[in-house]
Motif scaffolding. Structure first.
Motif, PDB file in Angstrom:
ATOM      1  N   TRP A 102       0.854  -1.189   0.000  1.00 39.56           N
ATOM      2  CA  TRP A 102       0.000   0.000   0.000  1.00 39.56           C
ATOM      3  C   TRP A 102       0.884   1.232   0.000  1.00 39.56           C
ATOM      4  O   TRP A 102       1.850   1.331   0.765  1.00 39.56           O
ATOM      5  N   SER A 103       0.561   2.181  -0.872  1.00 42.70           N
ATOM      6  CA  SER A 103       1.319   3.422  -0.967  1.00 42.70           C
ATOM      7  C   SER A 103       0.387   4.600  -0.756  1.00 42.70           C
ATOM      8  O   SER A 103      -0.702   4.658  -1.335  1.00 42.70           O
ATOM      9  N   ASP A 104       0.813   5.521   0.055  1.00 37.17           N
ATOM     10  CA  ASP A 104       0.075   6.760   0.278  1.00 37.17           C
ATOM     11  C   ASP A 104       0.152   7.624  -0.991  1.00 37.17           C
ATOM     12  O   ASP A 104       1.028   7.431  -1.847  1.00 37.17           O
ATOM     13  N   SER A 105      -0.746   8.569  -1.118  1.00 31.50           N
ATOM     14  CA  SER A 105      -0.701   9.504  -2.241  1.00 31.50           C
ATOM     15  C   SER A 105       0.507  10.430  -2.085  1.00 31.50           C
ATOM     16  O   SER A 105       0.996  10.657  -0.968  1.00 31.50           O
ATOM     17  N   TYR A 106       0.983  10.971  -3.194  1.00 30.67           N
ATOM     18  CA  TYR A 106       2.103  11.900  -3.140  1.00 30.67           C
ATOM     19  C   TYR A 106       2.090  12.778  -4.381  1.00 30.67           C
ATOM     20  O   TYR A 106       1.387  12.499  -5.364  1.00 30.67           O
ATOM     21  N   TYR A 107       2.848  13.860  -4.324  1.00 31.69           N
ATOM     22  CA  TYR A 107       2.922  14.801  -5.440  1.00 31.69           C
ATOM     23  C   TYR A 107       4.152  14.485  -6.275  1.00 31.69           C
ATOM     24  O   TYR A 107       5.263  14.361  -5.747  1.00 31.69           O
ATOM     25  N   TRP A 108       3.958  14.350  -7.571  1.00 30.11           N
ATOM     26  CA  TRP A 108       5.035  13.997  -8.490  1.00 30.11           C
ATOM     27  C   TRP A 108       5.503  15.244  -9.232  1.00 30.11           C
ATOM     28  O   TRP A 108       4.701  15.990  -9.785  1.00 30.11           O
ATOM     29  N   GLU A 109       6.831  15.444  -9.230  1.00 31.62           N
ATOM     30  CA  GLU A 109       7.436  16.541  -9.972  1.00 31.62           C
ATOM     31  C   GLU A 109       8.448  15.976 -10.955  1.00 31.62           C
ATOM     32  O   GLU A 109       9.304  15.185 -10.567  1.00 31.62           O
ATOM     33  N   ALA A 110       8.358  16.388 -12.196  1.00 27.87           N
ATOM     34  CA  ALA A 110       9.340  15.983 -13.205  1.00 27.87           C
ATOM     35  C   ALA A 110       9.212  16.920 -14.390  1.00 27.87           C
ATOM     36  O   ALA A 110       8.220  17.650 -14.530  1.00 27.87           O
ATOM     37  N   SER A 111      10.206  16.880 -15.264  1.00 28.82           N
ATOM     38  CA  SER A 111      10.220  17.808 -16.388  1.00 28.82           C
ATOM     39  C   SER A 111       9.081  17.566 -17.361  1.00 28.82           C
ATOM     40  O   SER A 111       8.638  18.486 -18.049  1.00 28.82           O
ATOM     41  N   PHE A 112       8.559  16.337 -17.424  1.00 31.09           N
ATOM     42  CA  PHE A 112       7.457  16.058 -18.348  1.00 31.09           C
ATOM     43  C   PHE A 112       6.157  16.653 -17.846  1.00 31.09           C
ATOM     44  O   PHE A 112       5.429  17.312 -18.588  1.00 31.09           O
TER      45      PHE A 112
END
Length: 920
Positions: free
Chosen positions: A851-861
């Motif tokens: 199980w993984s909690d939600s998170y904010y993804w940052e990347a150049s795309f």
């Protein structure tokens, strides 16, 4: 090569060769062999492991009598008394509840019990490979505590530990039999796309924290070691075949197959050879998100639509309809208009493939522990890679060729790693330039405007429409007119243009990227403990690397030929036990130098103390400093990525990137020129902050410092122990980063000096500027902290394990709103496993839960929220000893709830497989 051989001969003079050989077999109470059991010399750091049949051969320069400690997960330890040379023993282990006696090498570059490791370490051995529920051993690593796997595509998975990683994780190092598995031009590991066949894997070890003190710049936030089987110890022909189905809403159900073969033979006690081949094919995960992240809720009817997995619609402009028609301002108005894009499915081939082959010749010239190894690895892959854009990587190849000389006290190896991008291309630029090959941007926007204006006016004046209704209808008419004759996927006209574009390496007209970058590496290590009567374990070592960048100007600024640069390093480590061998001290320091930067010293100090009458509790603390050199792209990239031009900040690179831009009519009137030439240096010395332009306030002129190495100070504390039937492993860490490597976006005016309050501001107003991405260091104080706890036990003969991981980022976001850390890891993760290797005779099973909690993804795309997800994997297996076979039926994500780990990738569906493995 002469220097390499000279150094090797010097080491030969110091080496002492094994005098005692012990052979044996390790079995359980049912007389079944125990593969991967550890055999270590009591009181020393020497050791080996058993093969698939439970056999082992142990060589040492210690004369009998001595004792060997034999251990394996789930069994009680056994101590064997060795009284003579060439002694053969048979050992039966009884079941127990401990996993702390496994032998690891990575933490200190010397064999030691995981129980006494000075830092956190995870191990994945033969038993875990057999019991993994994932479709591959590499995918099974995501069930280890503290380990994330970001899935880029079916054949490309990226490991992340302790955050700060995109799909291109250049903060994580992967070694395959000591060779750096990083793609030289891409600067990151392509998962196991060109790695190791599972038939040849003996063990996998992961250090989740900084390891620069021993392994240099690449081991900044974690390191993975894959060690292969020796052809002297694991002989015969092994094979596996897997077949199954992948299911995904976007792609449907597709056949998946994977097979491999390994052949190894020892011609004598001096010469052995092995070869491996594995082939995987399947349908990749389709990426089909049409969400517009810049305009939430917008659909394709929006004039400025820019879909996530729709490409070509990034080309947009502001059309001032009043100015175009000579009407008073406010009559028709203006709008942002984007060109019509193509779906990714129209641009990318989703046929995933991974082909790996390797060959190794092992020579023991004196039939003892001195060994010469010649090894070649070649991998070829077809996949989708997501970086600044989505790249269709077709026929990508990477080669590694190594010469290594080693014995129990030293090694020296030299190897070369080279890559060839094959027929890889950028799907975004493929769409952009297919559109432009059919109709130029100027003509397309002209056709749009010339249709929109009369349609809008007619809708109001003759049609009685409201301005909003008239605008909607006019936009639809304008797009239809501008798209008249547009190339349609599936037609011969589209295909011929598309083929021409993806074979053109000029991004102004094509989409292909060319990369034949390589690096050469030499490193060595010498343990002098035997020279000082094992008073302490003292190791010295060093390395040298030369990069050779070669992209023909499609990625780097190497239009005039390959770019070369060098780096080197040296280290010392001392390890000693005190207080009745209960206190273990480890101290190390490494000095590294890149030709563009000052040298850097990376020290590490750790203490581990063993408690308890039975010595089954261990406490550890460590502190170390580490660093990360800017990558080849940070230094020498020169790439138009569409939204911005990326220009590296090596001093020698600033004047290598030269581009010509067209000026607007206003710009031509001001300067008297129709074009202007901009040099990359301007992005660092003559630019405005793009965030200040977007804020609507006064533009802020900025000078961007050139990039330098990133630094980390890492603190860690942990506990490992046996409490009744429970094995407990917990750790906590605190990382402090300085000079954090970062990117900034700046706007370079085509005329004037930034900050002059004159021409340069007019350039911004006229749209006569270009956005650049620079490579620099942040002034922000960035910290991260977290911890893991894992508990393993046996309940009624069943194996049960649960672990939890916590990760947190600490930064003043209000003070540094433009900084993108790419932390990209959930705050909370829970994993569990449940299984039994012998539920019935020859029958076992295993289940893994994540199980993984939600998170904010940052990347150049793209950036965005990754929702929480739950995944369940399971497998059942049946052994047939008479034919040395194991049959396995399993599935990953068997609940069928699709999820994703990064914004822009395809959703991860389910994989169901049936496999047959044969081991001699």
């Amino acid at each position: 090569m002469r220097r390499l051989m000279f150094f090797a001969l010097m080491l030969f003079g110091f080496a002492t060769y094994a005098q005692t050989t012990v052979q044996g077999k390790v079995v359980d109470a049912n007389n079944d062999p125990i593969p991967g059991a550890n055999v270590i010399l009591v009181g020393q750091s020497e050791g080996t492991t058993t093969d698939f049949d439970g056999n082992f051969t142990f060589n040492t320069n210690v004369a009998p009598p001595f004792k060997l400690l034999i251990s394996s997960i789930g069994f009680s330890d056994y101590t064997a008394n060795i009284t003579s040379n060439n002694q053969t023993i048979s050992v039966t282990l009884s079941e127990a509840n401990t996993m702390l006696d496994e032998i690891v090498i990575s933490a200190s570059r010397t064999p030691e019990r995981i129980f006494e490791s000075p830092v956190s370490v995870e191990r994945f051995g033969l038993k875990e490979i057999k019991n993994t529920t994932a479709e591959s051993f590499y995918g099974g690593l995501q069930n280890l505590k503290g380990v994330d796997i970001n899935t880029n595509s079916l054949t490309f998975q990226s490991i992340n530990t302790r955050g700060f990683a995109t799909l291109a994780n250049n903060r994580f190092l992967q070694l395959v039999d000591g060779m750096d598995n990083t793609a030289p031009g891409l600067n990151f590991v392509l998962g196991n796309l060109v790695g190791m066949s599972e038939l040849d894997v003996q063990s996998v070890e992961i250090l989740p924290g900084a390891s620069s003190a021993l392994y240099g710049a690449g081991a900044f936030n974690g390191i993975l070691f894959m060690t292969s089987k020796s052809p002297f110890d694991f002989q015969g022909i092994s094979a596996y075949a897997k077949g199954g189905v992948t299911t995904q809403d976007a792609a449907g159900s597709n056949f998946y197959k994977d097979f491999g073969i390994r052949a190894a033979h020892a011609f004598s006690d001096k010469v052995a050879f092995k070869a491996n081949l594995s082939v995987l094919t399947g349908e990749d995960w389709h990426a089909n998100s049409t969400v517009d992240l810049n305009n939430p809720g917008a659909d394709r009817s929006n004039p400025a639509y820019d879909g996530l997995n729709v490409y070509g619609d990034e080309v947009s402009t502001v059309l001032d309809f009043d100015a175009a028609a000579g009407l008073p301002s406010g009559t028709v108005g203006s709008a942002v208009i984007s060109r019509t894009g193509y779906d990714e499915a129209d641009l990318a081939n989703y046929n995933a493939e991974s082909v790996k082959a390797d060959f190794a010749l092992h020579i023991r010239p004196f039939a003892n522990d001195l060994e010469v190894i010649l090894n070649s690895r070649i991998g070829r892959g077809t996949t989708i890679y997501q970086g600044a854009n989505r790249y269709a990587v077709a026929g990508f190849t990477m080669q590694q060729h190594k010469l290594e000389i080693k014995n129990d006290n030293f090694f020296i190896r030299g190897y070369i790693v080279s890559e060839n991008s094959g027929d890889a291309y950028d799907t975004r630029f493929a769409a952009i330039n297919v559109n432009r090959a059919w109709k130029s941007d100027v003509q397309w926007f002209t056709d749009y405007a010339s249709t929109y204006i009369p349609a809008y006016l007619g809708g109001i004046q003759q049609g009685g429409l409201t301005p909003e209704q008239a605008s909607t209808a006019a936009h639809a008419a304008g797009r239809q007119a501008a798209d008249q004759g547009r190339l349609i996927p599936g037609t011969s006209a589209f295909q011929s243009t598309f083929n021409r574009v993806i074979n053109d390496g000029n991004l102004l007209t094509g989409a292909k990227f060319i990369d034949q970058t390589k690096f050469r590496h030499v490193n060595g290590n010498y343990n002098i403990a035997h020279l000082i009567d094992d008073w302490a374990d003292i190791q010295i070592g060093g390395s040298y690397r030369q990069y050779e960048l070669n992209s023909n100007g499609t990625i780097f600024t190497d239009t005039d030929g390959p770019i070369k640069y060098n780096e080197y390093g040296a280290y010392l480590q001392v390890q000693k036990k005190f207080l009745d061998d209960r206190l273990k001290f480890t101290g190390s320091a490494r000095y590294d130098k890149n030709e563009f930067f000052d040298g850097f010293l990376s020290p590490r100090v750790s203490f581990a103390y063993t408690l308890g009458e039975e010595r089954n509790h261990n406490l550890r603390v460590s502190v170390q400093q580490g660093f990360r050199n800017p990558t080849t792209q940070d230094l020498f990239i020169g790439l138009n990525a569409g939204r911005a031009i990326l220009v590296g900040s090596a001093p020698a690179n600033l004047d290598r990137d030269v581009r010509t831009f067209d000026l607007s009519q206003n710009g031509q009137a001001l300067t008297g020129q129709s074009t202007v030439e901009i040099v990359g240096r301007a992005a660092y010395e003559n630019a405005y902050s793009t965030s200040s332009l977007q804020s609507g306030g006064l533009p802020e002129a900025v000078e961007t410092p050139l990039v330098k190495p990133e630094e980390i100070t890492a603190f860690e504390a942990g506990y490992r122990g046996q409490v009744g039937k429970f094995t407990i492993d917990l750790s906590g860490y605190y990382n402090s980063y300085s000079d954090f490597l970062a990117n900034t976006a700046v706007a370079v005016p085509f005329y004037g000096e930034a900050g002059d309050m004159g021409l340069s501001l007019l350039a911004l107003q006229n749209g006569d500027y270009q956005v650049y991405q620079t490579y620099t260091n942040s002034e922000a104080n960035i910290n991260s902290f977290g911890g893991t706890i894992g508990v393993d036990t046996k309940l009624g003969g069943f194996d049960l394990g649960v672990n939890y991981t916590y990760a947190e980022l600490d930064i003043d976001e209000g003070k540094y709103p433009d900084l993108r850390t790419n932390f990209n890891t959930p705050k909370h993760k829970v994993k569990a496993s449940f299984g039994k290797a012998d539920l019935f005779k020859n029958f076992g099973f295993n289940v893994n839960y994540r199980w993984s909690d939600s998170y904010y993804w940052e990347a150049s795309f793209a950036d965005g929220d990754v929702p929480a997800y739950t995944v369940l994997d399971a497998q059942i297996n049946y052994s047939v000893p008479s034919i040395k076979s194991v049959f396995k039926l399993g599935g990953s994500n068997i609940l069928g709830d699709e999820y994703f780990t990064a914004i822009g990738t395809g959703n991860i569906g389910s994989i169901y497989y049936l496999s047959w493995s044969i081991n001699p």
